[in-house]
Design a protein around this motif. Structure first.
Motif, PDB file in Angstrom:
ATOM      1  N   ARG A   8     130.889 -18.312  52.573  1.00 20.77           N
ATOM      2  CA  ARG A   8     132.128 -17.581  52.297  1.00 20.77           C
ATOM      3  C   ARG A   8     132.381 -16.477  53.329  1.00 20.77           C
ATOM      4  O   ARG A   8     133.534 -16.081  53.527  1.00 20.77           O
ATOM      5  CB  ARG A   8     132.079 -16.989  50.890  1.00 20.77           C
ATOM      6  CG  ARG A   8     132.084 -18.044  49.787  1.00 20.77           C
ATOM      7  CD  ARG A   8     132.248 -17.438  48.425  1.00 20.77           C
ATOM      8  NE  ARG A   8     132.239 -18.460  47.390  1.00 20.77           N
ATOM      9  CZ  ARG A   8     132.821 -18.325  46.194  1.00 20.77           C
ATOM     10  NH1 ARG A   8     133.474 -17.212  45.909  1.00 20.77           N
ATOM     11  NH2 ARG A   8     132.754 -19.287  45.307  1.00 20.77           N
ATOM     12  N   VAL A  44     130.510 -10.704  47.123  1.00 21.13           N
ATOM     13  CA  VAL A  44     130.440 -12.153  46.908  1.00 21.13           C
ATOM     14  C   VAL A  44     129.353 -12.490  45.889  1.00 21.13           C
ATOM     15  O   VAL A  44     129.548 -13.336  45.006  1.00 21.13           O
ATOM     16  CB  VAL A  44     130.199 -12.895  48.237  1.00 21.13           C
ATOM     17  CG1 VAL A  44     130.081 -14.398  47.996  1.00 21.13           C
ATOM     18  CG2 VAL A  44     131.325 -12.608  49.215  1.00 21.13           C
ATOM     19  N   GLN A  57     125.823 -20.162  49.710  1.00 19.84           N
ATOM     20  CA  GLN A  57     127.196 -19.961  49.244  1.00 19.84           C
ATOM     21  C   GLN A  57     127.774 -18.652  49.775  1.00 19.84           C
ATOM     22  O   GLN A  57     128.936 -18.599  50.210  1.00 19.84           O
ATOM     23  CB  GLN A  57     127.230 -19.988  47.722  1.00 19.84           C
ATOM     24  CG  GLN A  57     126.912 -21.347  47.117  1.00 19.84           C
ATOM     25  CD  GLN A  57     126.777 -21.296  45.611  1.00 19.84           C
ATOM     26  OE1 GLN A  57     127.193 -20.340  44.972  1.00 19.84           O
ATOM     27  NE2 GLN A  57     126.183 -22.334  45.033  1.00 19.84           N
TER      28      GLN A  57
END
Length: 384
Positions: A117, A9, A113
């Motif tokens: 996710r 990610v 973030q």
């Protein structure tokens, strides 16, 4: 949460995070005036799906991410303000992000973030505190007084700060951290009060065991000294005493913080040798930031597993001339405060030491910091 999942990610987000940091860097805001920065932070957190509260303790922003599994509530703090002109070494003409708070804010947004996710793999709850006014040592107190720790049920808190170490390296602080600060004022009497103030300032200044670095070589030596067990900075007193007319103003730091009692006695003893001198200490000393030893060593093991054995150095002393209001959080809940290496290969020491006008951190540290913190926070929210 697997390191590989975090790394995947981060690799996807890294370019956008660098662009975000550059935007924040171009819009520095002084302590207590972080309106634009707070707006950007709130926008990014909402886009990531967090619950967001603004106007916390001034311009602070609170972002809460709820994991999919039961677990603990862990906080992560990032400071948002820039250094005002008077805080820049040698003086400046405008506020500037020469302390790395734009990096800190970007790393925290990146962690939010990433974990958002990977929410299905996340236990517990993560509370992101984007704090104003760290440079003025006012922001942490404002957030605490606004009740953020109590109403979110924070069980521990963590932070990274840009540091003068190679990019890719971390410096953990078991049992150490940064000194607090104390102040004194002495008013002299009599026809020679101005001359007496000059002499007294020199006598109080002589209490110092360390002096501010004057050259890059001095900075390099100080960075080496804080990594030296039982080295020259294991105990210190740093004093700034100034005479103006019939008054002496004193600001000083020390380690360990218990030495404040003796230093106050020494200042009072020196002052009262001048007939009619009046000594005052306007407030209690701002507390030193002392990091719990066990938590820091656990973090060091985590970082070595994720980044390799050589990725972690340990500090055995505190930097004498820097303070941090993160101390106020650690007075209430346990946690860690770790230096994120931002020194680019071949860069001068002043390019990675906060508050120097040529401070220019290696932006690769952003991805490194996000990887480190996302994995660490995910580990800490898991209830054993």
């Amino acid at each position: 949460m697997e390191h590989s999942a975090v790394d995947t990610v981060v690799a996807h987000l890294e370019r956008g995070l660098v662009e975000l940091r550059r935007d924040l860097h171009q819009h520095p805001e002084v302590p207590g005036r972080e309106e634009r920065t707070a707006s950007v932070v709130a926008r990014e957190l909402r886009a990531a799906g967090l619950t967001v509260t603004t106007g916390v303790g001034g311009h602070g922003v609170l972002g809460v991410l709820q994991g999919s599994r039961p677990g603990r509530t862990v906080a992560y703090r990032a400071d948002m303000d820039a250094v005002p002109p008077e805080g820049i070494v040698g003086g400046g003409t405008a506020p500037a992000h020469v302390c790395g708070h734009d990096i800190h804010t970007t790393v925290a947004l990146g962690v939010a973030q990433v974990l958002a996710r990977l929410r299905r793999q996340l236990s517990g709850r993560v509370v992101f505190l984007f704090q104003p006014a760290e440079e003025s040592l006012a922001g942490a107190r404002a957030l605490i007084e606004d009740g953020v720790l109590e109403r979110t049920g924070v069980e521990e808190i963590h932070a990274l700060h840009c540091g003068p170490f190679p990019v890719g390296q971390f410096a953990v602080t078991p049992g150490y951290g940064l000194p607090g600060q104390d102040r004194a004022e002495v008013t002299l009497q009599g026809p020679d009060a101005s001359g007496a103030a000059q002499r007294l300032a020199a006598e109080i200044g002589a209490l110092a065991t360390v002096t501010p670095p004057q050259t890059p070589a001095d900075l390099e030596r100080m960075v080496a000294d804080v990594q030296t067990p039982q080295g020259p900075l294991a105990r210190f007193v740093a004093v700034r005493a100034r005479a103006q007319e019939a008054k002496v103003t004193v600001s000083y730091r020390c380690w360990p913080q218990e030495r404040y009692v003796q230093i106050r006695e020494d200042i009072s003893r020196l002052a009262t040798s001048y007939p009619g001198a009046r000594v005052s200490f306007p407030a209690e000393p701002f507390p030193a930031m002392v990091c719990p030893e066990g938590d820091a060593r656990t973090l060091a093991r985590h970082l070595r597993r994720a980044f390799g054995q050589d990725a972690v150095t340990e500090l055995h002393a505190a930097f004498p001339f820097n303070g941090e209001d993160f101390a106020l959080y650690l007075d209430r809940v346990p946690g860690t405060y770790t230096f994120l290496g931002v020194r680019a290969p071949g860069a001068p020491i002043t390019a990675c030491y906060p508050h120097y006008p040529d401070f220019a951190p290696d932006e690769r540290a952003i991805g490194v910091g996000v990887r480190a913190v996302a994995g660490w926070i995910a580990q800490r929210t898991h209830r054993a």
